[in-house]
Enzyme design. Structure first.
Site, PDB file in Angstrom:
ATOM      1  CB  SER A   1     -41.266  57.584 132.815  1.00  0.00           C
ATOM      2  OG  SER A   1     -40.303  58.385 132.160  1.00  0.00           O
TER       3      SER A   1
ATOM      4  CE1 TYR B   1     -43.617  56.407 127.470  1.00  0.00           C
ATOM      5  CE2 TYR B   1     -42.343  58.403 127.875  1.00  0.00           C
ATOM      6  CZ  TYR B   1     -42.569  57.062 128.097  1.00  0.00           C
ATOM      7  OH  TYR B   1     -41.757  56.368 128.967  1.00  0.00           O
TER       8      TYR B   1
END
Length: 277
Positions: free
Chosen positions: A134, A147
């Site tokens: 990501s 995260y």
């Protein structure tokens, strides 16, 4: 590549994983789509994907998956490590056991799946591992520390694996999506409310939830841009090391290389309403 080539996709019950599994099957691949809940995978059968249960936090489950695919098909040419999820909330608020599971699934699950397929790929002298990372592995948002930690780790592991495996004919590619129209925003909002919905970070959590609603709503890119990158990484003669999609993701990552941290903090503060007033 011909239909004899075999792809294994984890996290295939929805979103990016499901769409990637279907796209590879439509391209003529033999595809095994794996996830925790078999009932959510059954619809894949009608789209040419073989469903299989796996829990990437359970070693026996992962060993069984790889053994079954090898027994059935004799090979695994591509592993798409897509299984993962997000936990949002202030670092102070998220319980350590919750943070531990975030890292267990997003980092160690990906690593263990790779360990299990690599002996087969090395024996074949070829193979590809595609890790779904990501832009969150390049720049951190407030209230997303755990995260982001998991995605930064995926970046580091992927870089090391790419160099380690090059002499063995195995390529490693990283897919780095930005704002994609998936369930991500809703899931993030739920965990923000659960872990930081009250207390010292409550106001930040509310603003973050609204910002994610905008980012991952109607203005977000379609999942197809990520799927196209995965298919290219799986099939191209010379796949790229990194795929940042859509274009806004490339711009975001580029900015992290040149913008000083205080400036980036200020930008993030304005985006998510966490700047000091």
């Amino acid at each position: 590549m011909t239909e004899s080539h075999v792809a294994l996709v984890t996290g295939a019950s929805s979103g990016i994983g499901e769409a990637a599994a279907v796209a590879l099957a439509e391209a003529g691949w033999t595809v095994v789509g794996a996830a925790r809940r078999l009932e959510r995978l059954e619809s894949l059968r009608t789209k040419g994907v073989t469903p299989h249960v796996v829990d990437v936090s359970d070693d026996d489950s992962m060993v069984t998956l790889v053994d079954d695919v090898i027994a059935e098909h004799g090979r695994i040419d591509v592993l798409v490590n897509n299984a993962g999820y997000s936990v949002f909330g202030a670092v102070e608020d998220v319980p350590v056991e919750v943070a531990r599971r975030q890292l267990e699934v997003n980092v160690l699950g990906l690593s263990r799946m790779s360990q299990l397929v690599l002996p087969h790929m090395r024996a074949a002298g070829a193979g590809r591992i595609i890790n779904i990372a990501s832009v969150a592995g390049h720049v951190s948002e407030p209230l997303g520390g755990w995260y982001h930690a998991s995605k930064y780790a995926v970046e580091a592991l992927s870089d090391a694996m790419r160099m380690e495996l090059a002499p063995h004919g195995v390529r490693v590619a990283i897919i780095e999506p930005g704002a994609i129209r998936t369930e991500f925003g809703d899931i993030a909002a739920d965990s923000l409310a659960e872990y930081s919905g009250s207390g010292a970070y409550a106001a930040q959590a509310r603003r973050m939830a609204r910002a994610h609603e905008r980012m991952f709503g109607a203005d977000a890119a379609d999942v197809d841009v990520v799927v196209d990158a995965i298919v290219h990484a799986a099939t191209a003669r010379r796949p790229r090391s990194r795929y940042q999609v859509p274009a806004s993701a490339r711009a975001m990552v580029a900015a992290t290389k040149v913008v000083p941290s205080p400036v980036m903090d200020a930008v993030m503060g304005r985006m998510f309403g966490t700047h000091r007033r």
